[in-house]
Design a protein around this motif. Sequence first.
Motif, PDB file in Angstrom:
ATOM      1  N   ALA A  45       0.795  -1.226   0.000  1.00 11.95           N
ATOM      2  CA  ALA A  45       0.000   0.000   0.000  1.00 11.95           C
ATOM      3  C   ALA A  45       0.829   1.279   0.000  1.00 11.95           C
ATOM      4  O   ALA A  45       0.246   2.359   0.078  1.00 11.95           O
ATOM      5  N   CYS A  46       2.167   1.176  -0.099  1.00  9.53           N
ATOM      6  CA  CYS A  46       2.931   2.420  -0.005  1.00  9.53           C
ATOM      7  C   CYS A  46       4.066   2.555  -1.021  1.00  9.53           C
ATOM      8  O   CYS A  46       4.455   3.660  -1.339  1.00  9.53           O
ATOM      9  N   GLY A  47       4.648   1.485  -1.475  1.00  6.07           N
ATOM     10  CA  GLY A  47       5.744   1.551  -2.429  1.00  6.07           C
ATOM     11  C   GLY A  47       7.098   1.868  -1.824  1.00  6.07           C
ATOM     12  O   GLY A  47       8.067   2.039  -2.557  1.00  6.07           O
ATOM     13  N   THR A  48       7.218   1.938  -0.498  1.00  6.65           N
ATOM     14  CA  THR A  48       8.502   2.275   0.128  1.00  6.65           C
ATOM     15  C   THR A  48       9.444   1.073   0.241  1.00  6.65           C
ATOM     16  O   THR A  48      10.496   1.175   0.872  1.00  6.65           O
ATOM     17  N   CYS A  49       9.072  -0.020  -0.386  1.00  5.99           N
ATOM     18  CA  CYS A  49       9.956  -1.189  -0.439  1.00  5.99           C
ATOM     19  C   CYS A  49      10.313  -1.512  -1.888  1.00  5.99           C
ATOM     20  O   CYS A  49      10.703  -2.625  -2.209  1.00  5.99           O
ATOM     21  N   HIS A  50      10.201  -0.504  -2.740  1.00  6.69           N
ATOM     22  CA  HIS A  50      10.494  -0.638  -4.171  1.00  6.69           C
ATOM     23  C   HIS A  50      11.942  -1.066  -4.385  1.00  6.69           C
ATOM     24  O   HIS A  50      12.858  -0.641  -3.681  1.00  6.69           O
ATOM     25  N   CYS A  51      12.134  -1.926  -5.364  1.00  7.38           N
ATOM     26  CA  CYS A  51      13.476  -2.362  -5.745  1.00  7.38           C
ATOM     27  C   CYS A  51      13.484  -2.686  -7.230  1.00  7.38           C
ATOM     28  O   CYS A  51      12.442  -2.658  -7.887  1.00  7.38           O
ATOM     29  N   TYR A  52      14.673  -2.997  -7.725  1.00 11.08           N
ATOM     30  CA  TYR A  52      14.833  -3.493  -9.087  1.00 11.08           C
ATOM     31  C   TYR A  52      15.452  -4.886  -8.987  1.00 11.08           C
ATOM     32  O   TYR A  52      16.430  -5.078  -8.258  1.00 11.08           O
ATOM     33  N   ILE A  53      14.884  -5.829  -9.705  1.00  7.43           N
ATOM     34  CA  ILE A  53      15.461  -7.165  -9.757  1.00  7.43           C
ATOM     35  C   ILE A  53      15.853  -7.429 -11.203  1.00  7.43           C
ATOM     36  O   ILE A  53      15.007  -7.743 -12.044  1.00  7.43           O
ATOM     37  N   PRO A  54      17.138  -7.233 -11.504  1.00  3.85           N
ATOM     38  CA  PRO A  54      17.603  -7.387 -12.879  1.00  3.85           C
ATOM     39  C   PRO A  54      17.418  -8.804 -13.395  1.00  3.85           C
ATOM     40  O   PRO A  54      17.565  -9.773 -12.650  1.00  3.85           O
ATOM     41  N   GLU A  55      17.097  -8.898 -14.676  1.00  2.00           N
ATOM     42  CA  GLU A  55      16.998 -10.201 -15.331  1.00  2.00           C
ATOM     43  C   GLU A  55      18.399 -10.743 -15.562  1.00  2.00           C
ATOM     44  O   GLU A  55      19.387 -10.054 -15.362  1.00  2.00           O
ATOM     45  N   GLY A  56      18.478 -11.985 -15.997  1.00  2.00           N
ATOM     46  CA  GLY A  56      19.755 -12.575 -16.331  1.00  2.00           C
ATOM     47  C   GLY A  56      20.505 -13.138 -15.141  1.00  2.00           C
ATOM     48  O   GLY A  56      21.709 -13.367 -15.226  1.00  2.00           O
ATOM     49  N   GLN A  57      19.814 -13.351 -14.032  1.00  2.00           N
ATOM     50  CA  GLN A  57      20.463 -13.917 -12.855  1.00  2.00           C
ATOM     51  C   GLN A  57      20.232 -15.425 -12.756  1.00  2.00           C
ATOM     52  O   GLN A  57      20.679 -16.061 -11.808  1.00  2.00           O
ATOM     53  N   GLY A  58      19.484 -15.984 -13.713  1.00  2.00           N
ATOM     54  CA  GLY A  58      19.197 -17.405 -13.681  1.00  2.00           C
ATOM     55  C   GLY A  58      18.160 -17.791 -12.643  1.00  2.00           C
ATOM     56  O   GLY A  58      18.042 -18.949 -12.279  1.00  2.00           O
ATOM     57  N   ILE A  59      17.429 -16.796 -12.173  1.00  2.00           N
ATOM     58  CA  ILE A  59      16.405 -17.022 -11.150  1.00  2.00           C
ATOM     59  C   ILE A  59      15.084 -16.513 -11.700  1.00  2.00           C
ATOM     60  O   ILE A  59      14.984 -15.360 -12.110  1.00  2.00           O
ATOM     61  N   THR A  60      14.085 -17.370 -11.721  1.00  2.00           N
ATOM     62  CA  THR A  60      12.771 -16.983 -12.230  1.00  2.00           C
ATOM     63  C   THR A  60      11.865 -16.641 -11.054  1.00  2.00           C
ATOM     64  O   THR A  60      11.679 -17.455 -10.150  1.00  2.00           O
ATOM     65  N   LEU A  61      11.344 -15.429 -11.079  1.00  2.00           N
ATOM     66  CA  LEU A  61      10.413 -14.985 -10.039  1.00  2.00           C
ATOM     67  C   LEU A  61       8.985 -15.082 -10.543  1.00  2.00           C
ATOM     68  O   LEU A  61       8.746 -14.937 -11.750  1.00  2.00           O
ATOM     69  N   PRO A  62       8.040 -15.273  -9.644  1.00  2.00           N
ATOM     70  CA  PRO A  62       6.636 -15.210 -10.069  1.00  2.00           C
ATOM     71  C   PRO A  62       6.335 -13.815 -10.616  1.00  2.00           C
ATOM     72  O   PRO A  62       6.936 -12.829 -10.186  1.00  2.00           O
ATOM     73  N   GLU A  63       5.425 -13.752 -11.563  1.00  2.00           N
ATOM     74  CA  GLU A  63       5.021 -12.460 -12.129  1.00  2.00           C
ATOM     75  C   GLU A  63       4.354 -11.598 -11.058  1.00  2.00           C
ATOM     76  O   GLU A  63       3.688 -12.107 -10.158  1.00  2.00           O
ATOM     77  N   ALA A  64       4.489 -10.293 -11.182  1.00  2.00           N
ATOM     78  CA  ALA A  64       3.812  -9.365 -10.276  1.00  2.00           C
ATOM     79  C   ALA A  64       2.313  -9.411 -10.551  1.00  2.00           C
ATOM     80  O   ALA A  64       1.889  -9.492 -11.707  1.00  2.00           O
ATOM     81  N   GLU A  65       1.532  -9.348  -9.484  1.00  2.00           N
ATOM     82  CA  GLU A  65       0.076  -9.335  -9.622  1.00  2.00           C
ATOM     83  C   GLU A  65      -0.409  -7.905  -9.801  1.00  2.00           C
ATOM     84  O   GLU A  65       0.331  -6.945  -9.628  1.00  2.00           O
ATOM     85  N   GLU A  66      -1.696  -7.760 -10.149  1.00  2.00           N
ATOM     86  CA  GLU A  66      -2.273  -6.446 -10.465  1.00  2.00           C
ATOM     87  C   GLU A  66      -2.052  -5.408  -9.382  1.00  2.00           C
ATOM     88  O   GLU A  66      -1.721  -4.260  -9.670  1.00  2.00           O
ATOM     89  N   MET A  67      -2.254  -5.796  -8.123  1.00  2.00           N
ATOM     90  CA  MET A  67      -2.123  -4.837  -7.030  1.00  2.00           C
ATOM     91  C   MET A  67      -0.686  -4.299  -6.953  1.00  2.00           C
ATOM     92  O   MET A  67      -0.467  -3.096  -6.778  1.00  2.00           O
ATOM     93  N   GLU A  68       0.280  -5.173  -7.117  1.00  2.00           N
ATOM     94  CA  GLU A  68       1.678  -4.745  -7.097  1.00  2.00           C
ATOM     95  C   GLU A  68       1.986  -3.844  -8.286  1.00  2.00           C
ATOM     96  O   GLU A  68       2.618  -2.796  -8.135  1.00  2.00           O
ATOM     97  N   LEU A  69       1.521  -4.224  -9.461  1.00  2.00           N
ATOM     98  CA  LEU A  69       1.759  -3.413 -10.660  1.00  2.00           C
ATOM     99  C   LEU A  69       1.160  -2.023 -10.519  1.00  2.00           C
ATOM    100  O   LEU A  69       1.774  -1.030 -10.927  1.00  2.00           O
ATOM    101  N   ALA A  70      -0.019  -1.925  -9.914  1.00  2.00           N
ATOM    102  CA  ALA A  70      -0.660  -0.622  -9.708  1.00  2.00           C
ATOM    103  C   ALA A  70       0.160   0.241  -8.757  1.00  2.00           C
ATOM    104  O   ALA A  70       0.316   1.450  -8.980  1.00  2.00           O
ATOM    105  N   MET A  71       0.706  -0.361  -7.717  1.00  2.00           N
ATOM    106  CA  MET A  71       1.510   0.403  -6.760  1.00  2.00           C
ATOM    107  C   MET A  71       2.837   0.823  -7.387  1.00  2.00           C
ATOM    108  O   MET A  71       3.324   1.926  -7.140  1.00  2.00           O
TER     109      MET A  71
END
Length: 106
Positions: A45-71
Amino acid sequence: MPRIIFQSADGTRTEVEAASGQSLMSAAVAHGIEEIAAECGGACACGTCHCYIPEGQGITLPEAEEMELAMIECVIDPRPQSRLTCQVTVSEAMDGLVVELPASQH
């Protein structure tokens, strides 16, 4: 325990051990990563934990859901690799993951 590397905008790296099942946010807060303010406590609900997770690390993360994308639309300097650490759950497969922290949160 998976090792997560939090990298500040100035290049400083802090490696922490995180428990599988905890959020990247709670791991960062527990280890004093100052750029992760986590003002809403992980409620996406605030976005104060924003980060960047670069691709190419050989680690697949689950896709962001709508609520996260909106924030993410509300954070300073969003990028295609933007995520909210409160919405990313640590798994054993994330060992060595590099999480870049935005300069705007320093």
